[in-house]
Design an enzyme around this catalytic site. Structure first.
Site, PDB file in Angstrom:
ATOM      1  N   SER A   8       0.842  -1.206   0.000  1.00 22.16           N
ATOM      2  CA  SER A   8       0.000   0.000   0.000  1.00 22.16           C
ATOM      3  C   SER A   8       0.873   1.251   0.000  1.00 22.16           C
ATOM      4  O   SER A   8       1.676   1.456   0.915  1.00 22.16           O
ATOM      5  CB  SER A   8      -0.911   0.012   1.227  1.00 22.16           C
ATOM      6  OG  SER A   8      -1.485   1.303   1.353  1.00 22.16           O
ATOM      7  N   HIS A  32      -1.186  -1.294  -4.177  1.00 22.63           N
ATOM      8  CA  HIS A  32      -2.476  -0.971  -3.558  1.00 22.63           C
ATOM      9  C   HIS A  32      -2.577   0.537  -3.349  1.00 22.63           C
ATOM     10  O   HIS A  32      -1.718   1.142  -2.705  1.00 22.63           O
ATOM     11  CB  HIS A  32      -2.554  -1.714  -2.216  1.00 22.63           C
ATOM     12  CG  HIS A  32      -3.841  -1.594  -1.492  1.00 22.63           C
ATOM     13  ND1 HIS A  32      -4.930  -2.413  -1.729  1.00 22.63           N
ATOM     14  CD2 HIS A  32      -4.226  -0.766  -0.488  1.00 22.63           C
ATOM     15  CE1 HIS A  32      -5.913  -2.100  -0.906  1.00 22.63           C
ATOM     16  NE2 HIS A  32      -5.516  -1.093  -0.144  1.00 22.63           N
ATOM     17  N   ASP A  34      -4.923   3.520  -1.901  1.00 20.91           N
ATOM     18  CA  ASP A  34      -6.045   3.820  -1.015  1.00 20.91           C
ATOM     19  C   ASP A  34      -6.609   5.196  -1.340  1.00 20.91           C
ATOM     20  O   ASP A  34      -5.971   6.220  -1.076  1.00 20.91           O
ATOM     21  CB  ASP A  34      -5.574   3.788   0.444  1.00 20.91           C
ATOM     22  CG  ASP A  34      -5.243   2.390   0.907  1.00 20.91           C
ATOM     23  OD1 ASP A  34      -6.131   1.521   0.843  1.00 20.91           O
ATOM     24  OD2 ASP A  34      -4.087   2.153   1.325  1.00 20.91           O
ATOM     25  N   MET A  36      -9.234   7.944  -0.438  1.00 17.51           N
ATOM     26  CA  MET A  36     -10.063   8.363   0.715  1.00 17.51           C
ATOM     27  C   MET A  36     -10.559   9.780   0.485  1.00 17.51           C
ATOM     28  O   MET A  36      -9.822  10.614  -0.051  1.00 17.51           O
ATOM     29  CB  MET A  36      -9.239   8.324   1.998  1.00 17.51           C
ATOM     30  CG  MET A  36      -8.572   6.999   2.280  1.00 17.51           C
ATOM     31  SD  MET A  36      -7.739   7.032   3.881  1.00 17.51           S
ATOM     32  CE  MET A  36      -6.881   5.466   3.823  1.00 17.51           C
ATOM     33  N   HIS A  65      -8.407   0.730  -3.865  1.00 15.88           N
ATOM     34  CA  HIS A  65      -9.315   0.506  -2.740  1.00 15.88           C
ATOM     35  C   HIS A  65     -10.019   1.828  -2.472  1.00 15.88           C
ATOM     36  O   HIS A  65      -9.415   2.757  -1.938  1.00 15.88           O
ATOM     37  CB  HIS A  65      -8.484   0.029  -1.531  1.00 15.88           C
ATOM     38  CG  HIS A  65      -9.265  -0.136  -0.278  1.00 15.88           C
ATOM     39  ND1 HIS A  65      -8.654  -0.247   0.960  1.00 15.88           N
ATOM     40  CD2 HIS A  65     -10.603  -0.213  -0.032  1.00 15.88           C
ATOM     41  CE1 HIS A  65      -9.576  -0.388   1.885  1.00 15.88           C
ATOM     42  NE2 HIS A  65     -10.761  -0.362   1.316  1.00 15.88           N
ATOM     43  N   MET A  67     -12.245   4.114  -0.567  1.00 14.72           N
ATOM     44  CA  MET A  67     -12.917   4.399   0.707  1.00 14.72           C
ATOM     45  C   MET A  67     -13.594   5.753   0.560  1.00 14.72           C
ATOM     46  O   MET A  67     -13.138   6.773   1.081  1.00 14.72           O
ATOM     47  CB  MET A  67     -11.894   4.398   1.848  1.00 14.72           C
ATOM     48  CG  MET A  67     -11.442   2.994   2.218  1.00 14.72           C
ATOM     49  SD  MET A  67      -9.865   2.977   3.082  1.00 14.72           S
ATOM     50  CE  MET A  67      -8.768   3.004   1.672  1.00 14.72           C
ATOM     51  N   MET A 136     -11.480  -6.070   5.737  1.00 11.62           N
ATOM     52  CA  MET A 136     -10.630  -5.099   6.441  1.00 11.62           C
ATOM     53  C   MET A 136     -10.247  -5.652   7.811  1.00 11.62           C
ATOM     54  O   MET A 136     -11.117  -6.074   8.582  1.00 11.62           O
ATOM     55  CB  MET A 136     -11.371  -3.770   6.631  1.00 11.62           C
ATOM     56  CG  MET A 136     -11.601  -2.960   5.372  1.00 11.62           C
ATOM     57  SD  MET A 136     -10.106  -2.511   4.474  1.00 11.62           S
ATOM     58  CE  MET A 136      -9.177  -1.583   5.700  1.00 11.62           C
ATOM     59  N   ASP A 174      -6.533  -6.519   4.570  1.00  7.70           N
ATOM     60  CA  ASP A 174      -5.924  -5.194   4.488  1.00  7.70           C
ATOM     61  C   ASP A 174      -5.997  -4.522   5.852  1.00  7.70           C
ATOM     62  O   ASP A 174      -7.084  -4.299   6.375  1.00  7.70           O
ATOM     63  CB  ASP A 174      -6.691  -4.368   3.432  1.00  7.70           C
ATOM     64  CG  ASP A 174      -6.130  -2.974   3.246  1.00  7.70           C
ATOM     65  OD1 ASP A 174      -5.055  -2.683   3.789  1.00  7.70           O
ATOM     66  OD2 ASP A 174      -6.780  -2.178   2.544  1.00  7.70           O
TER      67      ASP A 174
END
Ligand SMILES: O=C(CO)[C@@H](O)[C@H](O)COP(=O)(O)O
Ligand SMILES: [Fe+2]
Length: 219
Positions: A8, A32, A34, A36, A65, A67, A136, A174
């Protein structure tokens, strides 16, 4: 399914993302990313323009991913841009089936993520619509958090449900995955391992990926 490691970049240096991606190229299976939005989680990272730049900067397939609130609106754009995998949160999607199908139609693998408090049993019907289930193992929002052991029974339960449906769906964990926790995740049935701090907090990220892979393979 062979063990796959997805470092990540949340724990990488955001001012040098291309260099950080290069440090695991040829060693990691995925990168990965993330995403957000300050709404679904109390943190803000990056969005589609940065993912587009990363896609040009690395040959490692990108594992997004998301979020974010309203993944139904934003997720297809990541697949269309060329992300190899796009994961939406079950808690945020209002039209999960349509969105997962749109991700697949754009040529990406479709993933569904579950927060620690979200039971997997309610999502069994969605297994035919997904290529990966992400369980998660921390509350989403930040890297470097402590692994939640209480989620391991859900990883095992997810493995049973996936096997019951023919075993095509990858099972990703994760959050807090490290040399101390990865074996427990593998034993519970996970096959795709995200690691932020354990990779980018190490002096040699490529060596950290190799070490994590060996531990998961031997578990
Ligand atoms: O999605 C997230 C956090 O919300 C993760 O991808 C983290 O970035 C993993 O970081 P570590 O817990 O491995 O440091
Ligand atoms: Fe993540």
């Amino acid at each position: 399914m062979a063990v796959q490691i997805s470092p990540s970049i949340l724990s990488a240096d955001f001012a040098r993302l291309a260099d950080e991606a290069a440090r695991v190229e040829g060693v990691a299976d995925w990168l990965h990313v993330d995403v957000m939005d300050y709404h679904f989680v109390p943190n803000l990272t990056l969005g589609l323009p940065v993912v587009e730049a990363l896609l040009k900067a690395t040959s490692t397939p990108i594992d997004c991913h998301l979020m974010i609130d309203d993944p139904d609106r934003w997720a297809p754009g990541y697949a269309e841009a060329g992300a190899a995998s796009v994961t939406i949160h079950a808690e945020a999607a209002k039209a999960a089936v349509r969105t997962l199908r749109t991700i697949r139609a754009a040529g990406a693998r479709a993933g569904l993520a579950l927060n620690p408090a979200t039971a997997v049993d309610g999502y069994e019907d969605l297994l035919p619509e997904i290529d990966m289930l992400l369980v998660m193992t921390v509350e989403p929002g930040f890297g470097g958090q402590r692994f939640l052991d209480m989620v391991l029974p859900k990883v095992s339960r997810a493995r049973s449900l996936i096997d019951k449906h023919g075993g095509q769906v990858w099972l990703q964990v994760d959050g807090g995955v490290s040399d101390e926790t990865i074996e427990r995740c593998a034993e519970a049935g996970a096959d795709v391992f995200v690691a932020g701090n354990a990779v980018y907090g190490a002096d040699d990220p490529a060596a950290a990926v190799r070490a994590l892979r060996a531990l998961a393979e031997n578990a």
